[in-house]
Motif scaffolding. Structure first.
Motif, mmCIF file in Angstrom:
data_model
loop_
_atom_site.group_PDB
_atom_site.id
_atom_site.type_symbol
_atom_site.label_atom_id
_atom_site.label_comp_id
_atom_site.label_asym_id
_atom_site.label_seq_id
_atom_site.Cartn_x
_atom_site.Cartn_y
_atom_site.Cartn_z
ATOM 1 N N ASN A 15 55.724 -11.766 5.353
ATOM 2 C CA ASN A 15 54.447 -11.484 6.190
ATOM 3 C C ASN A 15 53.247 -13.113 5.896
ATOM 4 O OD1 ASN A 15 51.562 -10.769 5.126
ATOM 5 N ND2 ASN A 15 52.147 -9.219 4.250
ATOM 6 N N ILE A 16 52.983 -14.225 6.731
ATOM 7 C CA ILE A 16 51.912 -14.995 6.296
ATOM 8 C C ILE A 16 50.739 -14.852 5.417
ATOM 9 C CG2 ILE A 16 50.785 -16.797 7.666
ATOM 10 C CD1 ILE A 16 54.087 -16.472 8.224
ATOM 11 N N SER A 17 50.045 -13.984 5.628
ATOM 12 C CA SER A 17 48.539 -13.501 5.053
ATOM 13 C C SER A 17 48.995 -13.582 3.567
ATOM 14 C CB SER A 17 47.714 -12.996 5.806
ATOM 15 O OG SER A 17 48.479 -11.403 5.016
ATOM 16 N N ALA A 18 49.938 -12.595 3.166
ATOM 17 C CA ALA A 18 50.352 -12.582 1.159
ATOM 18 C C ALA A 18 51.128 -13.417 1.377
ATOM 19 C CB ALA A 18 51.149 -11.462 1.886
ATOM 20 N N THR A 19 51.625 -14.898 1.789
ATOM 21 C CA THR A 19 51.840 -15.657 1.375
ATOM 22 C C THR A 19 51.066 -16.795 1.198
ATOM 23 O OG1 THR A 19 54.239 -15.089 2.932
ATOM 24 C CG2 THR A 19 54.061 -17.271 1.918
ATOM 25 N N LEU A 20 50.535 -17.035 2.201
ATOM 26 C CA LEU A 20 49.685 -17.937 2.461
ATOM 27 C C LEU A 20 47.695 -17.200 0.980
ATOM 28 C CD1 LEU A 20 48.277 -18.973 6.147
ATOM 29 C CD2 LEU A 20 49.347 -20.260 3.544
ATOM 30 N N ALA A 21 47.996 -16.600 0.983
ATOM 31 C CA ALA A 21 46.799 -15.530 -0.125
ATOM 32 C C ALA A 21 47.153 -16.258 -1.541
ATOM 33 C CB ALA A 21 46.778 -14.263 0.247
ATOM 34 N N GLU A 22 48.732 -15.711 -1.838
ATOM 35 C CA GLU A 22 49.065 -16.260 -2.965
ATOM 36 C C GLU A 22 49.135 -17.950 -3.416
ATOM 37 O OE1 GLU A 22 53.007 -15.959 -5.976
ATOM 38 O OE2 GLU A 22 52.549 -14.708 -3.858
ATOM 39 N N PHE A 23 49.345 -18.683 -2.039
ATOM 40 C CA PHE A 23 49.352 -19.789 -1.985
ATOM 41 C C PHE A 23 47.764 -20.370 -2.786
ATOM 42 C CE2 PHE A 23 49.246 -24.328 -0.409
ATOM 43 C CZ PHE A 23 49.911 -24.955 -1.003
ATOM 44 N N LEU A 24 47.339 -20.093 -1.515
ATOM 45 C CA LEU A 24 46.005 -20.899 -2.042
ATOM 46 C C LEU A 24 44.849 -19.715 -3.051
ATOM 47 C CD1 LEU A 24 44.940 -21.126 2.156
ATOM 48 C CD2 LEU A 24 45.531 -23.115 0.570
ATOM 49 N N GLY A 25 45.595 -18.584 -3.581
ATOM 50 C CA GLY A 25 44.210 -18.051 -4.580
ATOM 51 C C GLY A 25 43.055 -17.377 -4.264
ATOM 52 N N LYS A 26 43.902 -16.977 -2.524
ATOM 53 C CA LYS A 26 42.290 -16.156 -1.853
ATOM 54 C C LYS A 26 43.235 -14.477 -2.289
ATOM 55 C CE LYS A 26 39.891 -20.053 -0.922
ATOM 56 N NZ LYS A 26 38.838 -19.495 -1.584
ATOM 57 N N SER A 27 42.081 -13.338 -1.659
ATOM 58 C CA SER A 27 42.729 -12.267 -1.064
ATOM 59 C C SER A 27 43.218 -12.112 -0.320
ATOM 60 C CB SER A 27 41.410 -11.216 -1.104
ATOM 61 O OG SER A 27 40.628 -11.225 -0.010
ATOM 62 N N GLU A 28 44.415 -10.992 0.469
ATOM 63 C CA GLU A 28 44.762 -11.379 1.513
ATOM 64 C C GLU A 28 44.136 -10.702 2.700
ATOM 65 O OE1 GLU A 28 48.890 -8.920 3.770
ATOM 66 O OE2 GLU A 28 48.159 -8.754 1.266
ATOM 67 N N GLN A 29 43.441 -10.324 2.230
ATOM 68 C CA GLN A 29 42.077 -9.608 3.351
ATOM 69 C C GLN A 29 41.256 -10.886 3.895
ATOM 70 O OE1 GLN A 29 41.626 -7.035 5.461
ATOM 71 N NE2 GLN A 29 40.312 -8.125 6.304
ATOM 72 N N THR A 30 41.126 -11.700 3.399
ATOM 73 C CA THR A 30 40.476 -13.281 3.194
ATOM 74 C C THR A 30 40.869 -13.624 4.307
ATOM 75 O OG1 THR A 30 39.217 -12.898 1.254
ATOM 76 C CG2 THR A 30 39.257 -15.244 1.579
ATOM 77 N N ILE A 31 42.477 -13.891 3.873
ATOM 78 C CA ILE A 31 43.303 -15.099 4.538
ATOM 79 C C ILE A 31 43.218 -14.323 6.226
ATOM 80 C CG2 ILE A 31 46.016 -15.674 4.792
ATOM 81 C CD1 ILE A 31 43.677 -17.211 3.200
ATOM 82 N N CYS A 32 43.584 -13.206 5.849
ATOM 83 C CA CYS A 32 43.875 -12.389 7.560
ATOM 84 C C CYS A 32 42.440 -12.924 8.506
ATOM 85 C CB CYS A 32 43.656 -11.043 7.921
ATOM 86 S SG CYS A 32 45.775 -10.253 6.852
ATOM 87 N N ASN A 33 41.260 -12.494 7.980
ATOM 88 C CA ASN A 33 40.255 -13.480 7.979
ATOM 89 C C ASN A 33 40.635 -14.471 8.548
ATOM 90 O OD1 ASN A 33 38.893 -10.497 8.420
ATOM 91 N ND2 ASN A 33 38.064 -10.300 6.767
ATOM 92 N N LYS A 34 40.660 -14.887 8.236
ATOM 93 C CA LYS A 34 40.245 -16.334 8.699
ATOM 94 C C LYS A 34 41.791 -16.668 9.310
ATOM 95 C CE LYS A 34 39.138 -18.139 4.057
ATOM 96 N NZ LYS A 34 38.686 -19.999 3.987
ATOM 97 N N ILE A 35 42.989 -16.100 9.543
ATOM 98 C CA ILE A 35 43.883 -15.771 10.567
ATOM 99 C C ILE A 35 43.222 -16.316 12.005
ATOM 100 C CG2 ILE A 35 46.599 -15.157 11.460
ATOM 101 C CD1 ILE A 35 47.331 -16.010 9.183
ATOM 102 N N ASN A 36 43.134 -14.500 11.744
ATOM 103 C CA ASN A 36 41.969 -13.587 12.733
ATOM 104 C C ASN A 36 40.799 -14.053 13.388
ATOM 105 O OD1 ASN A 36 44.634 -12.003 13.619
ATOM 106 N ND2 ASN A 36 44.039 -11.848 11.225
ATOM 107 N N GLU A 37 40.323 -15.560 12.549
ATOM 108 C CA GLU A 37 39.275 -16.114 13.161
ATOM 109 C C GLU A 37 37.792 -14.864 12.944
ATOM 110 O OE1 GLU A 37 39.677 -18.451 16.730
ATOM 111 O OE2 GLU A 37 41.458 -19.507 16.113
ATOM 112 N N ASN A 38 37.691 -14.134 11.935
ATOM 113 C CA ASN A 38 36.650 -13.240 11.849
ATOM 114 C C ASN A 38 35.811 -13.692 11.072
ATOM 115 O OD1 ASN A 38 37.868 -10.877 13.234
ATOM 116 N ND2 ASN A 38 39.170 -10.115 12.021
ATOM 117 N N GLY A 39 34.771 -14.536 11.313
ATOM 118 C CA GLY A 39 33.805 -15.113 10.959
ATOM 119 C C GLY A 39 33.879 -15.942 9.825
ATOM 120 N N THR A 40 34.807 -15.790 8.958
ATOM 121 C CA THR A 40 35.493 -17.220 8.429
ATOM 122 C C THR A 40 36.539 -18.314 8.943
ATOM 123 O OG1 THR A 40 37.112 -16.197 7.255
ATOM 124 C CG2 THR A 40 34.843 -15.536 6.390
#
Length: 67
Positions: A15-40
């Motif tokens: 679960n890349i988004s959860a791993t990165l979210a925890e590491f970066l101190g962001k929400s999983e939804q924010t990381i998913c949006n960044k990975i999927n290039e959804n406006g962020t």
């Protein structure tokens, strides 16, 4: 970024988004949006942290985040 992450995500079954979210101190939804290039996008400090954590070369960083 999703062009790089998505194929590897399924192969590794992580679960890349959860791993990165925890590491970066962001929400999983924010990381998913960044990975999927959804406006962020990942900012410079986030890219630097990811590159350091995963020991990415400069070429890999360019290919993942700027291609």
């Amino acid at each position: 970024m999703k062009r790089f992450i998505k194929p590897n995500w399924k192969k590794s079954n992580l679960n890349i988004s959860a791993t990165l979210a925890e590491f970066l101190g962001k929400s999983e939804q924010t990381i998913c949006n960044k990975i999927n290039e959804n406006g962020t996008e990942f900012n410079q400090s986030e890219i630097a942290k990811i590159a350091k954590r995963y020991q990415l070369t400069a070429e890999q960083v360019v290919a993942i985040f700027f291609a």
